[in-house]
Write an enzyme that holds these catalytic residues in place. Structure first.
Site: not given
Length: 292
Positions: A10, A37, A62, A101, A125, A129, A150
């Site tokens: 990533g 994972i 994501t 995030t 999301y 997280k 961002w």
């Protein structure tokens, strides 16, 4: 010092592998196909093989909008995965650095969010997280949760690359101007995490817990896009910048709501580790050079 990096394919994972080696770490970057994972047997096997001194989890689901209809997978990667890493790290007495995030906040604050601000995620999301953060904290004392926002780089899918693609296809673009945050380069996130890793390697006292790290100055998506096109045009990445129109979030509905305020207060990480916010305009220049 051996560092195991999950999600190495990533944006941040790739940057960690690149900069980790440059900074003298023995880096073991694993893609999701090499280190799943969410599979405890696979996690145990990789830990036994690598014998890391520290783990950085850059794996994440994501796809913000897709998560609304794919919550099972989002929670598997964003909650179960970090939990299994934390449990395995605890068993082997290894610290874990975990990336989170701005979406853990609802975005209604009038000021930048500090680490102890009330969390209230509004999307699957964001909720997954936050669940991941909690699973790390509940299962491992030696943890750092690094919240960022961002993210952009020369690889993967991100706002910078999307703007360049759309700018080459269209003469006019409408960009949301009432969401504010700090654009953050993957390189700067990687270097922040590696600075913390170096401190761990020096056996110095670490204040474990949650930290914020983003770029400055804060801006809107519209202002971010404007800077992207100004720089890209000056570097001749595009022949002509498109005409930009600013719009409200309500004019661009998405399956998952976005926080209007994604500003993260980064004073704690500077105080504890001497890590300064990313100068995102300079980092943007570096990324555009790589895309040339």
């Amino acid at each position: 010092m051996k560092i195991l990096i999950s999600g190495a394919a990533g944006q941040v994972g790739s940057a960690l592998v690149k900069h980790g080696s440059k900074r003298g770490f023995e880096v073991f970057g694993m893609s999701s196909s090499e280190l799943d994972i969410t599979n405890l047997r696979n996690v145990d096997a990789v830990f036994a093989q690598v014998k890391p001194d520290l783990v950085i989890n850059a794996s994440a689901y994501t796809a913000v909008d897709k998560a609304e209809s794919d919550s099972e997978l989002a929670y598997s990667v964003n909650e179960l995965g970090p939990k299994l890493l934390a449990l395995t790290c605890r068993k082997r007495d290894i610290p874990l650095l975990h990336i989170s995030t701005d979406y853990v906040f609802d975005g209604t604050s009038n000021i930048a969010y500090t680490e102890n601000a009330l969390t209230n995620p509004q999307s699957v999301y964001g909720k997954s997280k936050l669940a991941g953060e909690l699973s790390v904290k509940e299962n491992l004392e030696q943890n750092i949760v690094l919240r960022t926002a961002w993210v952009f780089s020369e690889i993967g899918s991100n706002f910078v690359k999307t703007m360049l693609r759309l700018g080459a296809e269209r003469e006019k673009l409408s960009i949301v101007a009432d969401q504010f945050g700090g654009p953050t380069s993957a390189d700067s996130i990687a270097n922040a995490l590696l600075t913390i890793a170096a401190r761990v390697g020096e056996k110095r006292d670490i204040k474990w817990g949650t930290y914020h790290f983003t770029g400055l100055p804060y801006c809107s998506w519209y202002e971010f896009a404007k800077e992207i096109f100004q720089q890209a045009e000056s570097m001749r990445l595009i022949s002509k910048a498109p005409e930009l129109a600013s719009i409200f979030s309500s004019e661009y509905p998405t399956p998952a709501p976005r926080p209007l305020n994604s500003k993260l207060d980064c004073s704690k990480i500077y105080k504890e580790f001497g890590i300064e916010p990313d100068d995102w305009k300079q980092s943007l220049r570096d990324v555009l050079r790589q895309l040339q």
